[in-house]
Motif scaffolding. Sequence first.
Motif, PDB file in Angstrom:
ATOM      1  N   UNK A   1       0.839  -1.201   0.000  1.00 37.68           N
ATOM      2  CA  UNK A   1       0.000   0.000   0.000  1.00 37.68           C
ATOM      3  C   UNK A   1       0.874   1.251   0.000  1.00 37.68           C
ATOM      4  N   UNK A   2       0.472   2.239  -0.776  1.00 33.09           N
ATOM      5  CA  UNK A   2       1.117   3.547  -0.722  1.00 33.09           C
ATOM      6  C   UNK A   2       0.378   4.404   0.303  1.00 33.09           C
ATOM      7  N   UNK A   3       1.128   4.991   1.246  1.00 34.35           N
ATOM      8  CA  UNK A   3       0.515   5.746   2.342  1.00 34.35           C
ATOM      9  C   UNK A   3       0.980   7.196   2.317  1.00 34.35           C
ATOM     10  N   UNK A   4       0.047   8.110   2.545  1.00 30.39           N
ATOM     11  CA  UNK A   4       0.402   9.513   2.753  1.00 30.39           C
ATOM     12  C   UNK A   4       1.010   9.664   4.142  1.00 30.39           C
ATOM     13  N   UNK A   5       1.590  10.828   4.412  1.00 31.72           N
ATOM     14  CA  UNK A   5       2.156  11.066   5.740  1.00 31.72           C
ATOM     15  C   UNK A   5       1.091  10.928   6.824  1.00 31.72           C
ATOM     16  N   UNK A   6      -0.111  11.403   6.536  1.00 26.63           N
ATOM     17  CA  UNK A   6      -1.203  11.306   7.515  1.00 26.63           C
ATOM     18  C   UNK A   6      -1.583   9.851   7.753  1.00 26.63           C
ATOM     19  N   UNK A   7      -1.571   9.047   6.688  1.00 24.33           N
ATOM     20  CA  UNK A   7      -1.917   7.628   6.831  1.00 24.33           C
ATOM     21  C   UNK A   7      -0.825   6.869   7.583  1.00 24.33           C
ATOM     22  N   UNK A   8       0.431   7.282   7.385  1.00 20.54           N
ATOM     23  CA  UNK A   8       1.508   6.680   8.160  1.00 20.54           C
ATOM     24  C   UNK A   8       1.310   6.980   9.643  1.00 20.54           C
ATOM     25  N   UNK A   9       0.963   8.226   9.951  1.00 25.26           N
ATOM     26  CA  UNK A   9       0.732   8.606  11.345  1.00 25.26           C
ATOM     27  C   UNK A   9      -0.462   7.865  11.941  1.00 25.26           C
ATOM     28  N   UNK A  10      -1.453   7.614  11.114  1.00 32.15           N
ATOM     29  CA  UNK A  10      -2.626   6.869  11.596  1.00 32.15           C
ATOM     30  C   UNK A  10      -2.233   5.445  11.980  1.00 32.15           C
ATOM     31  N   UNK A  11      -1.337   4.839  11.202  1.00 33.19           N
ATOM     32  CA  UNK A  11      -0.887   3.477  11.509  1.00 33.19           C
ATOM     33  C   UNK A  11       0.078   3.455  12.693  1.00 33.19           C
ATOM     34  N   UNK A  12       0.879   4.535  12.798  1.00 31.02           N
ATOM     35  CA  UNK A  12       1.886   4.603  13.872  1.00 31.02           C
ATOM     36  C   UNK A  12       1.733   5.959  14.566  1.00 31.02           C
ATOM     37  N   UNK A  13       0.765   6.102  15.459  1.00 31.60           N
ATOM     38  CA  UNK A  13       0.511   7.405  16.091  1.00 31.60           C
ATOM     39  C   UNK A  13       1.649   7.897  16.972  1.00 31.60           C
ATOM     40  N   UNK A  14       2.640   7.065  17.244  1.00 35.57           N
ATOM     41  CA  UNK A  14       3.819   7.533  17.963  1.00 35.57           C
ATOM     42  C   UNK A  14       4.530   8.642  17.188  1.00 35.57           C
ATOM     43  N   UNK A  15       4.438   8.602  15.859  1.00 39.16           N
ATOM     44  CA  UNK A  15       5.140   9.571  15.024  1.00 39.16           C
ATOM     45  C   UNK A  15       4.349  10.868  14.946  1.00 39.16           C
ATOM     46  N   UNK A  16       5.016  11.974  15.237  1.00 42.17           N
ATOM     47  CA  UNK A  16       4.361  13.281  15.131  1.00 42.17           C
ATOM     48  C   UNK A  16       4.844  14.062  13.920  1.00 42.17           C
ATOM     49  N   UNK A  17       5.902  13.573  13.274  1.00 42.42           N
ATOM     50  CA  UNK A  17       6.411  14.222  12.056  1.00 42.42           C
ATOM     51  C   UNK A  17       6.724  13.144  11.007  1.00 42.42           C
ATOM     52  N   UNK A  18       5.698  12.432  10.563  1.00 44.39           N
ATOM     53  CA  UNK A  18       5.931  11.303   9.657  1.00 44.39           C
ATOM     54  C   UNK A  18       6.180  11.755   8.219  1.00 44.39           C
ATOM     55  N   UNK A  19       6.674  10.813   7.422  1.00 43.59           N
ATOM     56  CA  UNK A  19       6.837  10.996   5.991  1.00 43.59           C
ATOM     57  C   UNK A  19       5.927   9.999   5.269  1.00 43.59           C
ATOM     58  N   UNK A  20       5.565  10.264   4.016  1.00 40.82           N
ATOM     59  CA  UNK A  20       4.798   9.271   3.249  1.00 40.82           C
ATOM     60  C   UNK A  20       5.659   8.032   3.001  1.00 40.82           C
ATOM     61  N   UNK A  21       5.016   6.900   2.738  1.00 46.07           N
ATOM     62  CA  UNK A  21       5.786   5.682   2.558  1.00 46.07           C
ATOM     63  C   UNK A  21       4.994   4.567   1.906  1.00 46.07           C
ATOM     64  N   UNK A  22       5.638   3.399   1.818  1.00 50.15           N
ATOM     65  CA  UNK A  22       5.004   2.210   1.284  1.00 50.15           C
ATOM     66  C   UNK A  22       4.932   1.167   2.396  1.00 50.15           C
ATOM     67  N   UNK A  23       3.768   0.566   2.530  1.00 50.58           N
ATOM     68  CA  UNK A  23       3.506  -0.443   3.566  1.00 50.58           C
ATOM     69  C   UNK A  23       3.609  -1.834   2.949  1.00 50.58           C
ATOM     70  N   UNK A  24       4.379  -2.721   3.594  1.00 47.45           N
ATOM     71  CA  UNK A  24       4.533  -4.115   3.179  1.00 47.45           C
ATOM     72  C   UNK A  24       3.998  -4.979   4.305  1.00 47.45           C
ATOM     73  N   UNK A  25       2.873  -5.654   4.065  1.00 53.71           N
ATOM     74  CA  UNK A  25       2.209  -6.357   5.168  1.00 53.71           C
ATOM     75  C   UNK A  25       2.982  -7.572   5.666  1.00 53.71           C
ATOM     76  N   UNK A  26       3.838  -8.167   4.832  1.00 55.03           N
ATOM     77  CA  UNK A  26       4.583  -9.344   5.259  1.00 55.03           C
ATOM     78  C   UNK A  26       5.780  -9.042   6.132  1.00 55.03           C
ATOM     79  N   UNK A  27       6.129  -7.758   6.292  1.00 54.24           N
ATOM     80  CA  UNK A  27       7.256  -7.397   7.139  1.00 54.24           C
ATOM     81  C   UNK A  27       6.974  -7.689   8.602  1.00 54.24           C
ATOM     82  N   UNK A  28       8.029  -7.854   9.378  1.00 52.21           N
ATOM     83  CA  UNK A  28       7.854  -8.267  10.768  1.00 52.21           C
ATOM     84  C   UNK A  28       8.945  -7.669  11.643  1.00 52.21           C
TER      85      UNK A  28
END
Length: 374
Positions: A123-150
């Motif tokens: 999945x391609x994520x905006x900075x806001x979507x990255x923050x939604x997945x990881x609310x610990x981050x207050x200054x996130x960057x956009x990124x790509x999500x790989x569900x198989x990562x661990x």
Amino acid sequence: MEKRIAIIGGGIVGATAAYYLSILPGSEQTKVTLFDDGTGQATTAAAGIISPWLSKRRNQRWYRLAKAGAALFPELMRRAQLGTDVYQQTGTIVTREVPTDLETLVDLAYERRQSAPTMGQIETLSAAEVQQRVPLLTAPQPGVFISGGARVDGAALVQGLLAQATAKNLTIRRERVRFTADGQVVTSMGPRHFDRVIVAVGAWLKEVVAPLGVVAAVRPQKGQLIELNVKDYPLQENMPVVMPEGERDFVPFGHGKLIVGATHEDDGKFDLAVDPAVTADLLASAQRLMHGVTADNITAVRVGTRAYTPDFAPFFGPIPEHEAILAASGLGSSGLTTGPEIGRLLAGSALYGGTPDWSEYELPLTTYLTSSAE
């Protein structure tokens, strides 16, 4: 007839080899002794990310090995009955600040998934979507999500595998050993003969194999990371690991624990002392993405020593001219990903013998192991 196998080194390779030597067919006729004095081990200091698919490394042998290691993990965890406190597929997020760089990364992800279905969902994520997945981050960057990562806790993984093996055919000796010129293992009780020996001592390989007349092209590298006590969000244990561009990796665990790191310090070599300047640098990396974090949030600093080869590639297999002794080293910072697969392969070779062809994963061992007489 009982087979006697020694393992020197109880990190990720040694522990995995010990585990497989306790469950493979024929293990009931095998007695395994593991020697490790516990000094400087990289695995016990590591909290790793299992997500090799978007690596920039061009070494295809390494990539095939890392891909196999990532694919092995779910099976290994199920078989060893280890829980989510050891390993969990939370997914990984790799960030890029420049939109075109992110597009290139996404294209690479889809290309790599064709030969690596264990990558899972992309999945391609905006900075806001990255923050939604990881609310610990207050200054996130956009990124790509790989569900198989661990994420994996190296110390807990080693402890779990060794506990399983000890219940069957493994004896652990907390001591440093050495070789005689003819390949016997010198212990605190004197020289002992083993049918096979697996040497998995990481950066210490050079000094361990020297009595055999072998020179190992291995160098040490110091690595440090910090543990932070942060806000305990609901379901924090399911937060993805974040690999931010230009910053240290973020590995969230449950109950408000966050790992940040690790460093790559060539000058540190075998030094296991905590460096306050490095700790401050790791904290600064966290602060650039998480506002409000201070030194008071640091609960621990972990230090270990990795092993690297001149071409940054791992190697493993029978030592030339000493076929009963198998060695592994050079895993570098990808040890938690490649180590279990290497340990599994070495266990099979030690138990069954033969001359397996591992050329798809590595260059000839003579690239890294040479005679001191040369």
